[in-house]
Design a protein around this motif. Structure first.
Motif, PDB file in Angstrom:
ATOM      1  N   ARG A  88       0.829  -1.202   0.000  1.00 24.74           N
ATOM      2  CA  ARG A  88       0.000   0.000   0.000  1.00 24.74           C
ATOM      3  C   ARG A  88       0.868   1.258   0.000  1.00 24.74           C
ATOM      4  NH1 ARG A  88      -5.419  -0.254   3.550  1.00 24.74           N
ATOM      5  NH2 ARG A  88      -5.379  -2.225   2.398  1.00 24.74           N
ATOM      6  N   ALA A  89       0.361   2.300  -0.653  1.00 28.52           N
ATOM      7  CA  ALA A  89       1.019   3.612  -0.641  1.00 28.52           C
ATOM      8  C   ALA A  89       0.073   4.624  -0.007  1.00 28.52           C
ATOM      9  CB  ALA A  89       1.409   4.035  -2.051  1.00 28.52           C
ATOM     10  N   PHE A  90       0.656   5.703   0.546  1.00 36.63           N
ATOM     11  CA  PHE A  90      -0.110   6.711   1.278  1.00 36.63           C
ATOM     12  C   PHE A  90       0.311   8.098   0.791  1.00 36.63           C
ATOM     13  CE2 PHE A  90       0.458   2.903   3.713  1.00 36.63           C
ATOM     14  CZ  PHE A  90      -0.798   2.629   4.217  1.00 36.63           C
ATOM     15  N   TYR A  91      -0.654   8.838   0.261  1.00 40.72           N
ATOM     16  CA  TYR A  91      -0.434  10.171  -0.324  1.00 40.72           C
ATOM     17  C   TYR A  91      -0.513  11.184   0.813  1.00 40.72           C
ATOM     18  CZ  TYR A  91      -0.999  13.452  -4.337  1.00 40.72           C
ATOM     19  OH  TYR A  91      -0.846  14.422  -5.297  1.00 40.72           O
ATOM     20  N   PHE A  92       0.653  11.574   1.354  1.00 38.73           N
ATOM     21  CA  PHE A  92       0.681  12.364   2.587  1.00 38.73           C
ATOM     22  C   PHE A  92       0.239  13.806   2.373  1.00 38.73           C
ATOM     23  CE2 PHE A  92       3.550  14.991   5.454  1.00 38.73           C
ATOM     24  CZ  PHE A  92       2.685  14.978   6.525  1.00 38.73           C
ATOM     25  N   LYS A  93       1.071  14.597   1.717  1.00 41.89           N
ATOM     26  CA  LYS A  93       0.754  16.007   1.515  1.00 41.89           C
ATOM     27  C   LYS A  93       1.251  16.461   0.151  1.00 41.89           C
ATOM     28  CE  LYS A  93       0.507  17.913   6.222  1.00 41.89           C
ATOM     29  NZ  LYS A  93      -0.849  18.470   6.130  1.00 41.89           N
ATOM     30  N   LEU A  94       0.604  17.512  -0.349  1.00 41.47           N
ATOM     31  CA  LEU A  94       0.912  18.068  -1.661  1.00 41.47           C
ATOM     32  C   LEU A  94       1.218  19.552  -1.519  1.00 41.47           C
ATOM     33  CD1 LEU A  94       0.756  17.923  -4.862  1.00 41.47           C
ATOM     34  CD2 LEU A  94      -1.673  18.474  -4.586  1.00 41.47           C
ATOM     35  N   GLY A  95       2.263  20.001  -2.197  1.00 46.74           N
ATOM     36  CA  GLY A  95       2.575  21.425  -2.257  1.00 46.74           C
ATOM     37  C   GLY A  95       2.641  21.866  -3.709  1.00 46.74           C
ATOM     38  N   VAL A  96       2.085  23.046  -4.028  1.00 48.60           N
ATOM     39  CA  VAL A  96       2.088  23.539  -5.411  1.00 48.60           C
ATOM     40  C   VAL A  96       2.524  24.994  -5.446  1.00 48.60           C
ATOM     41  CG1 VAL A  96       0.231  21.966  -6.076  1.00 48.60           C
ATOM     42  CG2 VAL A  96      -0.329  24.293  -5.388  1.00 48.60           C
ATOM     43  N   ASP A  97       3.052  25.385  -6.599  1.00 51.92           N
ATOM     44  CA  ASP A  97       3.373  26.783  -6.857  1.00 51.92           C
ATOM     45  C   ASP A  97       2.122  27.426  -7.448  1.00 51.92           C
ATOM     46  OD1 ASP A  97       4.209  29.243  -7.808  1.00 51.92           O
ATOM     47  OD2 ASP A  97       6.178  28.505  -8.432  1.00 51.92           O
ATOM     48  N   GLU A  98       1.472  28.278  -6.677  1.00 51.25           N
ATOM     49  CA  GLU A  98       0.196  28.832  -7.109  1.00 51.25           C
ATOM     50  C   GLU A  98       0.327  29.848  -8.232  1.00 51.25           C
ATOM     51  OE1 GLU A  98      -2.118  30.031  -3.734  1.00 51.25           O
ATOM     52  OE2 GLU A  98      -2.137  28.006  -2.873  1.00 51.25           O
ATOM     53  N   HIS A  99       1.556  30.231  -8.573  1.00 45.53           N
ATOM     54  CA  HIS A  99       1.741  31.060  -9.766  1.00 45.53           C
ATOM     55  C   HIS A  99       1.350  30.290 -11.035  1.00 45.53           C
ATOM     56  CE1 HIS A  99       4.513  33.162  -6.920  1.00 45.53           C
ATOM     57  NE2 HIS A  99       3.924  34.215  -7.479  1.00 45.53           N
ATOM     58  N   TYR A 100       1.343  28.954 -10.928  1.00 52.34           N
ATOM     59  CA  TYR A 100       1.000  28.110 -12.072  1.00 52.34           C
ATOM     60  C   TYR A 100      -0.384  27.482 -11.893  1.00 52.34           C
ATOM     61  CZ  TYR A 100       5.933  28.484 -13.331  1.00 52.34           C
ATOM     62  OH  TYR A 100       7.175  28.962 -13.684  1.00 52.34           O
ATOM     63  N   ALA A 101      -1.207  28.086 -11.066  1.00 49.95           N
ATOM     64  CA  ALA A 101      -2.492  27.483 -10.713  1.00 49.95           C
ATOM     65  C   ALA A 101      -3.379  27.233 -11.931  1.00 49.95           C
ATOM     66  CB  ALA A 101      -3.225  28.370  -9.714  1.00 49.95           C
ATOM     67  N   LYS A 102      -3.323  28.094 -12.940  1.00 46.60           N
ATOM     68  CA  LYS A 102      -4.209  27.928 -14.102  1.00 46.60           C
ATOM     69  C   LYS A 102      -3.878  26.678 -14.913  1.00 46.60           C
ATOM     70  CE  LYS A 102      -1.465  31.147 -16.932  1.00 46.60           C
ATOM     71  NZ  LYS A 102      -1.532  32.428 -17.685  1.00 46.60           N
ATOM     72  N   PHE A 103      -2.729  26.051 -14.617  1.00 47.02           N
ATOM     73  CA  PHE A 103      -2.358  24.815 -15.305  1.00 47.02           C
ATOM     74  C   PHE A 103      -2.663  23.576 -14.457  1.00 47.02           C
ATOM     75  CE2 PHE A 103       0.926  28.025 -16.648  1.00 47.02           C
ATOM     76  CZ  PHE A 103       0.308  28.339 -17.864  1.00 47.02           C
ATOM     77  N   SER A 104      -3.290  23.767 -13.307  1.00 42.18           N
ATOM     78  CA  SER A 104      -3.650  22.663 -12.395  1.00 42.18           C
ATOM     79  C   SER A 104      -2.449  21.776 -12.059  1.00 42.18           C
ATOM     80  CB  SER A 104      -4.763  21.808 -13.005  1.00 42.18           C
ATOM     81  OG  SER A 104      -5.896  22.570 -13.306  1.00 42.18           O
ATOM     82  N   PRO A 105      -1.378  22.339 -11.489  1.00 45.25           N
ATOM     83  CA  PRO A 105      -0.178  21.532 -11.240  1.00 45.25           C
ATOM     84  C   PRO A 105      -0.409  20.377 -10.271  1.00 45.25           C
ATOM     85  CG  PRO A 105      -0.009  23.658 -10.146  1.00 45.25           C
ATOM     86  CD  PRO A 105      -1.210  23.739 -11.047  1.00 45.25           C
ATOM     87  N   GLY A 106      -1.260  20.569  -9.260  1.00 43.94           N
ATOM     88  CA  GLY A 106      -1.529  19.478  -8.324  1.00 43.94           C
ATOM     89  C   GLY A 106      -2.229  18.312  -8.997  1.00 43.94           C
ATOM     90  N   VAL A 107      -3.177  18.618  -9.865  1.00 45.64           N
ATOM     91  CA  VAL A 107      -3.866  17.564 -10.602  1.00 45.64           C
ATOM     92  C   VAL A 107      -2.901  16.882 -11.568  1.00 45.64           C
ATOM     93  CG1 VAL A 107      -5.714  17.077 -12.248  1.00 45.64           C
ATOM     94  CG2 VAL A 107      -6.105  18.696 -10.391  1.00 45.64           C
ATOM     95  N   GLN A 108      -2.076  17.677 -12.247  1.00 41.10           N
ATOM     96  CA  GLN A 108      -1.112  17.102 -13.202  1.00 41.10           C
ATOM     97  C   GLN A 108      -0.157  16.148 -12.478  1.00 41.10           C
ATOM     98  OE1 GLN A 108      -1.407  17.510 -16.368  1.00 41.10           O
ATOM     99  NE2 GLN A 108      -2.619  19.381 -16.592  1.00 41.10           N
ATOM    100  N   LEU A 109       0.304  16.550 -11.307  1.00 46.48           N
ATOM    101  CA  LEU A 109       1.183  15.672 -10.530  1.00 46.48           C
ATOM    102  C   LEU A 109       0.460  14.390 -10.134  1.00 46.48           C
ATOM    103  CD1 LEU A 109       3.909  15.328  -8.908  1.00 46.48           C
ATOM    104  CD2 LEU A 109       2.646  16.229  -6.950  1.00 46.48           C
ATOM    105  N   THR A 110      -0.810  14.514  -9.735  1.00 45.40           N
ATOM    106  CA  THR A 110      -1.576  13.352  -9.307  1.00 45.40           C
ATOM    107  C   THR A 110      -1.816  12.384 -10.467  1.00 45.40           C
ATOM    108  OG1 THR A 110      -2.641  14.662  -7.562  1.00 45.40           O
ATOM    109  CG2 THR A 110      -3.719  12.602  -8.186  1.00 45.40           C
ATOM    110  N   LEU A 111      -2.012  12.901 -11.666  1.00 48.04           N
ATOM    111  CA  LEU A 111      -2.156  12.029 -12.832  1.00 48.04           C
ATOM    112  C   LEU A 111      -0.877  11.232 -13.060  1.00 48.04           C
ATOM    113  CD1 LEU A 111      -4.004  14.321 -15.423  1.00 48.04           C
ATOM    114  CD2 LEU A 111      -4.988  12.751 -13.751  1.00 48.04           C
ATOM    115  N   ASP A 112       0.269  11.903 -12.969  1.00 44.26           N
ATOM    116  CA  ASP A 112       1.541  11.196 -13.148  1.00 44.26           C
ATOM    117  C   ASP A 112       1.780  10.199 -12.019  1.00 44.26           C
ATOM    118  OD1 ASP A 112       2.112  12.447 -15.508  1.00 44.26           O
ATOM    119  OD2 ASP A 112       3.493  13.911 -14.673  1.00 44.26           O
ATOM    120  N   LEU A 113       1.415  10.590 -10.803  1.00 45.72           N
ATOM    121  CA  LEU A 113       1.568   9.678  -9.664  1.00 45.72           C
ATOM    122  C   LEU A 113       0.684   8.444  -9.851  1.00 45.72           C
ATOM    123  CD1 LEU A 113       2.673   9.057  -6.823  1.00 45.72           C
ATOM    124  CD2 LEU A 113       0.738  10.349  -5.888  1.00 45.72           C
ATOM    125  N   THR A 114      -0.521   8.636 -10.368  1.00 48.40           N
ATOM    126  CA  THR A 114      -1.421   7.508 -10.633  1.00 48.40           C
ATOM    127  C   THR A 114      -0.754   6.518 -11.586  1.00 48.40           C
ATOM    128  OG1 THR A 114      -3.365   8.921 -10.303  1.00 48.40           O
ATOM    129  CG2 THR A 114      -3.691   6.864 -11.514  1.00 48.40           C
TER     130      THR A 114
END
Length: 409
Positions: free
Chosen positions: A304-330
């Motif tokens: 099992r893996a556990f997704y602890f915490k996420l940090g993003v640079d909000e200057h790039y918010a319009k590109f959804s960096p957290g979602v993009q990272l989560t897709l790659d992590l998936t």
């Protein structure tokens, strides 16, 4: 009343009152001791045999939390041990462990109850030896009784997991049953599935097309790369990127970022580096050119893996960096045959992860009575309900005030 509760709890061990027991008590297999008195080697061996994974109760994580994380230090340990004859080498072995604090410390409620300690992660399932799970659960309950407790409260338990099953069976044999205090469902990922198929089913072609468009826009600022740090040296470097990104956003504005508190930042640095030695931690980063735009800490325990915490640079918010990272992590975790399930460890209605990971885990707080027909048990439930009735209006008011403050003038 507080003094009465504390006196009852210290009857079995002085550690609940914050006093260190004598060395001989800390070393006894049947003693309640400070968490630091549990041998790390025994704890690691138990983690390998645990009937249910929990990255937040791995020794290198929880000991780091216990050492410096704000409000989470100085924790006690309930430990269950096998009989020497049950082990091949004739020595007792650790078969169950529960980091614990008093109910007074947890919620300022003066009742003789022990509560599972907060491991700075939203999963409190204790490790129980898979070959002796019911003995381990019974042993933890016995140690709690010896400490003077009338009940255990297991916070953030996996309600449908093997550990909870063991506690239910022990209670059934004693003519008792667990009481569910609160529960919710949270997102998880079935990592045995094909990642692209999973994402297509969850998001649909239209949303995936929009995310590809955003990724192409992000690539205009530099080649988009997904990097995984897993060695101790790489993790030590990547954790600083994660800490900086997490502090750069709304958590930093509210003063809740890990980097803003030396104890919290210290625990994350120590824990991630130590777990990387055992291949139990990764830090994933999404970069645009040389600029990190998102990073996250991922723990690994058994399958099992556990997704602890996420940090993003909000200057790039319009590109959804957290979602993009989560897709790659998936895609990364679905491609790993060692991982079968990923726990988001997120809130019940998390707006980012819920639409992406459509599996659900039942999580809740469970009250474990330690004696049949104990009058303290209904008192505990009533006290917790009263606390919730008092706190909920205050929480909503604080949320409204914060939302108003965040609105642009």
């Amino acid at each position: 009343m507080v003094e009465i509760a504390d006196t009852v709890l210290v009857r079995g061990s002085s550690v609940i009152a914050g006093k260190r027991p004598p060395p001989e008590a800390a070393s006894r297999p049947d003693g309640l001791a400070p968490l630091t008195a549990v041998a790390a080697s025994q704890w690691r061996a138990l983690a390998e045999r645990a009937n249910e994974p929990n990255g937040y109760y791995l020794p290198d994580w929880e000991l780091a939390v216990n050492a410096s994380a704000r409000g989470r230090t100085g924790v006690a340990a309930l430990a269950a041990w096998s009989q020497p004859a049950a082990a091949k080498d004739g020595a007792a072995r650790l078969i169950g462990l529960l980091p614990a604090i008093s109910m007074w410390r947890a919620w300022k409620i003066p009742l003789p109850v022990l509560v599972s300690a907060d491991p700075y992660g939203t999963l409190g399932t204790p490790p129980l030896d898979r070959d002796m799970a019911e003995d381990a659960a019974a042993g933890l309950m016995m140690q709690a009784r010896k400490a003077g407790a009338h009940a255990l409260i297991l916070r953030d338990m996996s309600l449908d997991g093997a550990a909870m099953k063991a506690f239910r069976e022990v209670l059934r044999q004693g003519g008792m049953r667990p009481r569910l205090l609160q529960s919710h469902l949270r997102a998880c990922l079935d990592a045995t599935r094909d990642a692209d198929e999973c994402l297509h089913d969850a998001l649909g072609p239209k949303k995936l097309k929009e995310l590809r468009r955003q990724r192409n826009r992000l690539a205009e600022h530099g080649e988009v790369r997904f990097e995984v740090a897993s060695t101790p040296q790489a993790v030590a470097s990547a954790v600083e990127i994660f800490l900086q990104l997490e502090a750069s956003g709304w958590k930093g504005q509210r003063g809740t970022a890990l980097l803003q508190h030396d104890g919290d930042a210290g625990f994350v640095r120590r824990a991630t580096a130590a777990l990387a030695e055992f291949r139990q931690c990764e830090i994933v980063t999404l970069l645009s050119g040389d600029t990190p735009v998102a990073a996250a800490v991922v723990l690994r325990h058994q399958d099992r893996a556990f997704y602890f915490k996420l940090g993003v640079d909000e200057h790039y918010a319009k590109f959804s960096p957290g979602v993009q990272l989560t897709l790659d992590l998936t895609r990364h975790l679905c491609a790993d045959p060692a991982i079968r399930l990923v726990d988001s460890t997120a809130g019940a209605d998390h707006p980012m992860i819920n639409p992406i990971w459509r599996g659900r885990l039942a999580i809740g707080d469970v009250l474990i009575p330690l004696r049949p027909h104990d009058p303290v048990v209904p008192l505990v439930r009533a006290a917790l309900k009263l606390r919730q009735l008092i706190r909920e209006p205050l929480r909503r008011a604080a949320h409204l005030i914060r939302k108003r403050q965040e609105k642009p003038s």
